[in-house]
Write a protein that holds these residues in place. Structure first.
Motif, mmCIF file in Angstrom:
data_model
loop_
_atom_site.group_PDB
_atom_site.id
_atom_site.type_symbol
_atom_site.label_atom_id
_atom_site.label_comp_id
_atom_site.label_asym_id
_atom_site.label_seq_id
_atom_site.Cartn_x
_atom_site.Cartn_y
_atom_site.Cartn_z
ATOM 1 N N TYR A 180 -6.157 4.683 6.434
ATOM 2 C CA TYR A 180 -5.517 4.679 5.124
ATOM 3 C C TYR A 180 -5.378 3.298 4.492
ATOM 4 C CZ TYR A 180 -4.417 9.502 6.206
ATOM 5 O OH TYR A 180 -4.517 10.833 6.516
ATOM 6 N N CYS A 181 -5.763 2.261 5.196
ATOM 7 C CA CYS A 181 -5.685 0.914 4.635
ATOM 8 C C CYS A 181 -6.750 0.727 3.550
ATOM 9 C CB CYS A 181 -5.871 -0.133 5.728
ATOM 10 S SG CYS A 181 -4.592 -0.099 7.004
ATOM 11 N N ASP A 182 -6.458 -0.157 2.602
ATOM 12 C CA ASP A 182 -7.417 -0.413 1.532
ATOM 13 C C ASP A 182 -8.682 -1.092 2.049
ATOM 14 O OD1 ASP A 182 -5.796 0.701 -0.380
ATOM 15 O OD2 ASP A 182 -4.960 -1.196 -1.080
ATOM 16 N N SER B 63 -3.663 9.889 11.524
ATOM 17 C CA SER B 63 -2.902 8.812 10.883
ATOM 18 C C SER B 63 -3.662 7.487 10.903
ATOM 19 C CB SER B 63 -1.542 8.642 11.566
ATOM 20 O OG SER B 63 -1.692 8.402 12.951
ATOM 21 N N PHE C 4 -3.807 9.718 -2.620
ATOM 22 C CA PHE C 4 -4.179 8.639 -1.707
ATOM 23 C C PHE C 4 -5.585 8.901 -1.201
ATOM 24 C CE2 PHE C 4 -1.817 11.898 0.595
ATOM 25 C CZ PHE C 4 -2.656 12.219 1.640
ATOM 26 N N CYS D 120 -8.465 11.865 14.828
ATOM 27 C CA CYS D 120 -8.447 11.873 13.371
ATOM 28 C C CYS D 120 -9.662 12.645 12.849
ATOM 29 C CB CYS D 120 -8.417 10.460 12.799
ATOM 30 S SG CYS D 120 -9.900 9.478 13.075
ATOM 31 N N GLU E 96 0.841 -1.188 0.000
ATOM 32 C CA GLU E 96 0.000 0.000 0.000
ATOM 33 C C GLU E 96 0.883 1.248 0.000
ATOM 34 O OE1 GLU E 96 -3.764 -0.134 2.056
ATOM 35 O OE2 GLU E 96 -3.204 -2.050 2.952
ATOM 36 N N PHE F 284 1.356 3.833 1.793
ATOM 37 C CA PHE F 284 2.029 4.322 2.992
ATOM 38 C C PHE F 284 3.216 3.448 3.398
ATOM 39 C CE2 PHE F 284 -1.844 1.975 4.250
ATOM 40 C CZ PHE F 284 -1.272 0.912 4.938
ATOM 41 N N ASP G 249 -8.044 -1.736 8.921
ATOM 42 C CA ASP G 249 -8.204 -0.684 9.942
ATOM 43 C C ASP G 249 -8.539 -1.321 11.292
ATOM 44 O OD1 ASP G 249 -7.763 1.330 8.117
ATOM 45 O OD2 ASP G 249 -9.860 1.861 7.876
ATOM 46 N N GLN H 294 -8.174 8.517 2.156
ATOM 47 C CA GLN H 294 -8.395 8.238 3.573
ATOM 48 C C GLN H 294 -9.851 7.847 3.764
ATOM 49 O OE1 GLN H 294 -7.960 11.511 6.325
ATOM 50 N NE2 GLN H 294 -7.938 10.162 8.105
ATOM 51 N N ARG H 295 -10.058 6.695 4.410
ATOM 52 C CA ARG H 295 -11.429 6.281 4.709
ATOM 53 C C ARG H 295 -11.992 7.191 5.798
ATOM 54 N NH1 ARG H 295 -10.394 1.619 5.144
ATOM 55 N NH2 ARG H 295 -11.171 0.846 3.160
#
Length: 249
Positions: free
Chosen positions: A120-122, A117, A203, A148, A3, A5, A127, A205-206
């Motif tokens: 950001y995971c797919d 932070s 990128f 966040c 990924e 990051f 997460d 961010q969820r």
């Protein structure tokens, strides 16, 4: 596939832009607030999740805590060690993906994940793995402080883009909504002020609502999770500019 990051080159180029002097200046106050929120005392063990350059880790150590910082980016950890050495404090720095962080079950009095932070995971399941790792790492009665951008905050302060100058670069940004406000796509272009060279990256961010993330923490096993609008534990209401969740194991 890796990924975005996990790419150290990205952080080497973009780190000086994201972690500017203002964010360094805020670190001491945030560290003090986290200690007040958690009730931590000198000698307690603190876990800094995705510690990056160690700005919070170092301040927590200066306040007398036994600090472990975890990050996937080795150059950031190298910089954190340099800062810690300059300040005369010791940090336990671990190069690790928080999705796979293990071996520290029930060791920490409190944990922090600061400065947007998370998300950001797919995959949502990844997460969740991060949050589960934090939960396992905390002692019973330990505190997790997560800051966040929530979906509500992203909607309220949405802008399509901006430009500014920082760290010898002209920075152009562009933002787009992904799905039904399920994520936020960010595109950053850096133009070197000396030679005009350009690099760019995008990128996603969820975005979780405060209620979704609160309920996810409870489902993982936290006994409580309270949502606030800042580190002063102000209400999470129409005036909130960030989201801070304080969860207890």
């Amino acid at each position: 596939m890796s990924e975005w990051f996990e790419n150290s080159d990205f952080w080497v180029n973009y780190g000086p832009i994201m972690f500017d002097s203002q964010h360094w200046a805020e670190a001491k106050g945030i560290a003090e607030a986290c200690i007040n929120i958690s009730g931590a005392k000198k000698g307690d063990k603190a876990l800094d999740v995705c510690c990056a350059l160690g700005r919070i880790s170092v301040e927590l150590a200066l306040l007398g805590l036994d600090v472990t910082g975890v990050d996937i980016t080795q150059p950031f950890l190298d910089a954190a060690k340099e800062t810690a050495d300059d300040e005369g404090v010791n940090l336990n720095l671990i190069n690790c993906d928080m999705r796979a962080f293990s071996g520290y079950d029930n060791q920490f009095d409190f944990a922090v994940n600061i400065y947007n932070s998370f998300g950001y995971c797919d995959k949502i399941s990844d997460d969740t793995k991060i949050l589960e790792s934090v939960f396992r790492s905390l002692k019973k009665g330990g505190t997790f402080i997560l800051e966040c951008i929530s979906r509500e905050i992203a909607v309220k302060y949405f802008t399509e883009g901006e430009w500014f100058e920082r760290a010898g670069k002209t920075v152009l940004t562009h933002f787009e909504v992904v799905g039904a406000w399920e994520g936020l796509l960010s595109k950053w272009i850096l133009i070197d002020d000396k030679d005009g060279s350009k690099i760019e990256h995008e990128f996603v961010q969820r975005l979780y609502s405060a209620a979704e993330l609160r309920d996810k923490l409870i489902s993982i096993g936290f006994s409580s999770a309270e949502v606030y609008g800042g580190f002063a534990l102000t209400p999470y209401d129409q005036s909130a500019k960030t989201m801070v969740i304080v969860a207890k194991k």
